[in-house]
Design an enzyme around this catalytic site. Structure first.
Site, PDB file in Angstrom:
ATOM      1  N   GLY A  91     -34.480  97.968 -22.886  1.00  0.00           N
ATOM      2  CA  GLY A  91     -33.631  96.947 -22.290  1.00  0.00           C
ATOM      3  C   GLY A  91     -34.494  95.764 -21.895  1.00  0.00           C
ATOM      4  O   GLY A  91     -35.388  95.362 -22.645  1.00  0.00           O
ATOM      5  N   SER A 123     -39.101 100.757 -26.568  1.00  0.00           N
ATOM      6  CA  SER A 123     -38.954  99.332 -26.292  1.00  0.00           C
ATOM      7  C   SER A 123     -39.548  98.996 -24.923  1.00  0.00           C
ATOM      8  O   SER A 123     -40.753  99.160 -24.729  1.00  0.00           O
ATOM      9  CB  SER A 123     -37.476  98.932 -26.399  1.00  0.00           C
ATOM     10  OG  SER A 123     -37.313  97.540 -26.361  1.00  0.00           O
ATOM     11  N   ALA A 124     -38.753  98.555 -23.963  1.00  0.00           N
ATOM     12  CA  ALA A 124     -39.274  98.240 -22.632  1.00  0.00           C
ATOM     13  C   ALA A 124     -39.977  99.440 -22.012  1.00  0.00           C
ATOM     14  O   ALA A 124     -40.977  99.292 -21.292  1.00  0.00           O
ATOM     15  CB  ALA A 124     -38.149  97.766 -21.720  1.00  0.00           C
ATOM     16  N   HIS A 160     -40.972  96.081 -31.360  1.00  0.00           N
ATOM     17  CA  HIS A 160     -40.071  95.286 -32.208  1.00  0.00           C
ATOM     18  C   HIS A 160     -40.821  94.203 -32.974  1.00  0.00           C
ATOM     19  O   HIS A 160     -40.252  93.143 -33.289  1.00  0.00           O
ATOM     20  CB  HIS A 160     -38.953  94.624 -31.389  1.00  0.00           C
ATOM     21  CG  HIS A 160     -38.155  95.550 -30.553  1.00  0.00           C
ATOM     22  ND1 HIS A 160     -37.305  96.487 -31.072  1.00  0.00           N
ATOM     23  CD2 HIS A 160     -38.068  95.679 -29.191  1.00  0.00           C
ATOM     24  CE1 HIS A 160     -36.726  97.159 -30.079  1.00  0.00           C
ATOM     25  NE2 HIS A 160     -37.185  96.699 -28.938  1.00  0.00           N
ATOM     26  N   GLU A 195     -40.576  97.895 -36.140  1.00  0.00           N
ATOM     27  CA  GLU A 195     -39.464  98.825 -35.980  1.00  0.00           C
ATOM     28  C   GLU A 195     -39.739 100.100 -36.778  1.00  0.00           C
ATOM     29  O   GLU A 195     -40.322 100.071 -37.860  1.00  0.00           O
ATOM     30  CB  GLU A 195     -38.166  98.192 -36.460  1.00  0.00           C
ATOM     31  CG  GLU A 195     -37.795  96.920 -35.716  1.00  0.00           C
ATOM     32  CD  GLU A 195     -37.353  97.151 -34.281  1.00  0.00           C
ATOM     33  OE1 GLU A 195     -37.913  98.039 -33.602  1.00  0.00           O
ATOM     34  OE2 GLU A 195     -36.437  96.442 -33.834  1.00  0.00           O
TER      35      GLU A 195
END
Length: 234
Positions: A91, A123-124, A160, A195
């Site tokens: 997020g 991700s985060a 990403h 990715e």
């Protein structure tokens, strides 16, 4: 021994949520069947914590682990303290780190992971395992007290990662953004995760997982390519 799985994102190409991570997580959590996973949901700005918890529980149901969000306790640290595994979702990285500071999670997570508690994040949730969040892709929509993160992986991460510019895009490319970071922070190293990739950290080594090579950028944008399945000392 540190044992961390740091994943670029929750999806790869056209896969559903966290589907491409399941083979990695099955191996990563093979010895933790039925164990408690503390989930940190603070990055999920566009969903509430109940919704985010359910989303992750549903996606990872086949792993046979008990996923409980830290917000289920009045003191969020209590869930972390009792957990067998720690997971942090994706997020907005600024919201995530701010929440971790506000609930005093960073020292406890560091202590547990350094003592051997497995940690996985995407991700985060991968970003905050590194030295700082200065190479996140996210907008600073809120203000954490510091950009300093967990530092369990002592370098920078850029999930990403995508090379070059889409047609018609006149803003900076990811390489140009990272070049700016390395001009200001010339002694840093940035691990760029395309990715569909992940780092499996065990003690002082990282194994490259996934569909693509991971890229390591250092001073003056010197590039080292880390092939899939290779193991590197970091």
């Amino acid at each position: 021994m540190k044992n961390m799985l740091l994943m670029s994102g929750s999806k790869y190409q056209h896969t559903d949520y966290l589907v491409h991570t399941l083979p990695w997580l099955r191996n990563f959590l093979a010895d933790y069947q039925g164990k408690r996973v503390a989930f940190v949901p603070y990055a999920g700005v566009r969903q509430n914590y109940d919704e985010y918890e359910l989303k992750v529980q549903t996606a990872l149901a086949a792993l046979n682990v008990d996923i409980v969000s830290v917000h289920r306790a009045a003191e969020h640290r209590e869930i972390i303290a009792k957990a067998d595994v720690i997971a942090i979702g994706g997020g907005n990285t600024f919201c995530l780190l701010k929440g971790m500071y506000e609930h005093h999670l960073l020292p406890l997570i560091r202590e547990k992971v350094q003592a051997g508690t497995p940690y996985f994040g995407w991700s985060a949730g991968a970003n905050v395992a590194g030295a700082s969040i200065m190479t996140t892709n996210d907008m600073p929509i809120t203000y954490p007290p510091s950009f300093d993160a967990l530092g369990l992986f002592p370098h920078q991460l850029n999930p990403h990662f995508i090379s070059g510019k889409p047609a018609g895009h006149n803003g900076e490319s990811r390489e140009e953004r990272l070049a700016e970071f390395l001009i200001v922070n010339p002694h840093a190293k940035v691990y760029a995760l395309p990715e569909g990739t992940a780092l499996h950290i065990q003690d002082q080594q990282a194994r490259i997982l996934g569909q693509h090579d991971v890229l390591l950028f250092s001073e003056n944008m010197q590039l080292t390519t880390l092939p899939v399945n290779s193991v590197v000392d970091y």
